[in-house]
Write an enzyme that holds these catalytic residues in place. Structure first.
Site, PDB file in Angstrom:
ATOM      1  N   LYS A   1       0.855  -1.194   0.000  1.00 22.51           N
ATOM      2  CA  LYS A   1       0.000   0.000   0.000  1.00 22.51           C
ATOM      3  C   LYS A   1       0.890   1.244   0.000  1.00 22.51           C
ATOM      4  O   LYS A   1       1.816   1.359   0.813  1.00 22.51           O
ATOM      5  CB  LYS A   1      -0.908  -0.011   1.232  1.00 22.51           C
ATOM      6  CG  LYS A   1      -1.948  -1.113   1.155  1.00 22.51           C
ATOM      7  CD  LYS A   1      -2.630  -1.326   2.457  1.00 22.51           C
ATOM      8  CE  LYS A   1      -3.835  -0.446   2.621  1.00 22.51           C
ATOM      9  NZ  LYS A   1      -4.584  -0.828   3.864  1.00 22.51           N
TER      10      LYS A   1
HETATM   11  O1  LIG Z   1      -6.114   1.479   5.419  1.00 23.69           O
HETATM   12  C1  LIG Z   1      -7.268   1.257   5.032  1.00 23.69           C
HETATM   13  C2  LIG Z   1      -8.426   1.221   5.874  1.00 23.69           C
HETATM   14  O2  LIG Z   1      -9.555   0.728   5.176  1.00 23.69           O
HETATM   15  C3  LIG Z   1      -8.674   2.478   6.648  1.00 23.69           C
HETATM   16  O3  LIG Z   1      -9.806   2.357   7.398  1.00 23.69           O
HETATM   17  P1  LIG Z   1     -10.146   3.331   8.624  1.00 23.69           P
HETATM   18  O4  LIG Z   1     -10.721   4.589   8.120  1.00 23.69           O
HETATM   19  O5  LIG Z   1     -11.184   2.528   9.389  1.00 23.69           O
HETATM   20  O6  LIG Z   1      -8.883   3.517   9.412  1.00 23.69           O
END
Ligand SMILES: O=C[C@H](O)COP(=O)(O)O
Length: 226
Positions: free
Chosen positions: A95
Site C-alpha cells: 500500500k
Molecule cells: O487502510 C485502510 C483502511 O480501510 C482504513 O480504514 P479506517 O478509516 O477505518 O482507518
C-alpha cells in the site's frame, strides 16, 4: 445500474479483512469467504508487533494476498521499502499513499512486478493518477470521507465512472468502510473488492430477524419433538 465487476474479479481478491489482529484473522478465516488480509500502520501499531512478526503469524494460517503499507515519504525510499517488504513473503501487496511521491514510486514498482495498492484516496483525481500509473489496486476511503461530512459514495461512483470510461483496469477496493450498508452500496456501485474491519465483516451475517427466526423455529420444533 448493477455492475458486473465482481464476476470478473479473481475470487482471491474479493474480501480483504482489514486488520493486523491475528485472533480476528483466525476467526474470520473460518467462514471461508476472506480472500485477503489488509493492514496499515495504525493496525500494526494496535497489534503491538513488528511488520515482520505480524506477517509471520499471518503466514502460519493464511497464504493469500496480504497488504502492508510503506511508511517512507520520498519515492526512492518508498521503492526500497516496497522491495524489502515484498521480499518478506510471497503474495504481498504494497500500500502506497496516492500523493505525487507515491505515484512516482508506483510507476517504477509496477514494471518490477511489485503489486501496489494506491491508498489514502480521497478524490477521483488521485484515483485517476494511480490508474494511469497502472497500480493493480487502488483504495478510495469511503468512511473517512463520510466522517468529515462529505459523500464517500459519490467519490466511489466517480472513481468507477472514470475507470469504466477510460478503460482503466486497476481493481477498486472500497476501503475505510464503517458499516455493512456502506459495503453493500460499494458493491452495487462497482467495487471490485471490499476491505472490511472485523466488526463490519461480522455485520455481513447479522440480522435481528434471523436470530428471532431461529429462536422461533427451535421453540416450535421442540414443542413437537421434545
Ligand atoms: O487502510 C485502510 C483502511 O480501510 C482504513 O480504514 P479506517 O478509516 O477505518 O482507518
Amino acid at each position: 445500474m448493477l455492475y458486473l465487476t465482481w464476476r470478473n474479479v479473481k475470487m482471491e481478491y474479493r474480501i480483504f479483512l482489514d486488520t493486523a489482529n491475528i485472533k480476528e484473522i483466525e476467526e474470520a478465516l473460518k467462514t471461508g469467504i476472506v480472500t485477503g488480509i489488509a493492514t496499515n500502520p495504525n493496525k500494526m501499531a494496535k497489534a503491538g508487533r513488528t511488520y515482520e512478526d505480524v506477517l509471520k503469524d499471518i503466514r502460519s494460517i493464511f497464504d493469500g494476498p496480504v497488504a502492508v503499507e510503506a511508511i517512507s515519504t520520498k519515492a526512492e525510499d518508498i521503492i526500497n521499502e516496497a522491495q524489502e517488504l515484498s521480499s518478506m513473503s510471497e503474495n504481498i501487496v504494497i500500500k502506497i499513499p496516492a500523493n505525487i511521491e507515491g505515484i512516482k514510486a508506483i510507476n517504477k514498482l509496477v514494471p518490477m512486478g511489485v503489486k501496489t495498492n494506491a491508498t489514502l484516496i480521497f478524490n477521483p483525481a488521485q484515483a485517476l493518477a494511480a490508474g494511469l500509473a497502472n497500480s493493480p489496486f487502488i483504495s478510495p476511503f469511503i468512511g473517512r470521507v463520510n466522517d468529515i461530512g462529505h459523500d464517500g459514495l459519490t467519490l466511489f461512483k466517480q472513481v468507477r465512472e472514470i475507470y469504466d470510461f477510460y478503460d482503466i483496469n486497476s481493481k477498486v477496493i472500497a476501503a475505510s468502510i464503517k458499516n455493512c450498508s456502506e459495503a453493500i452500496n460499494a458493491v452495487l456501485n462497482g467495487a471490485d473488492s471490499l476491505a472490511l474491519t472485523y466488526k463490519v465483516f461480522n455485520q455481513l451475517f447479522e440480522h435481528p430477524l434471523t436470530e428471532i427466526g431461529i429462536k422461533n423455529f427451535t421453540r416450535d420444533y421442540d414443542s413437537i419433538y421434545k
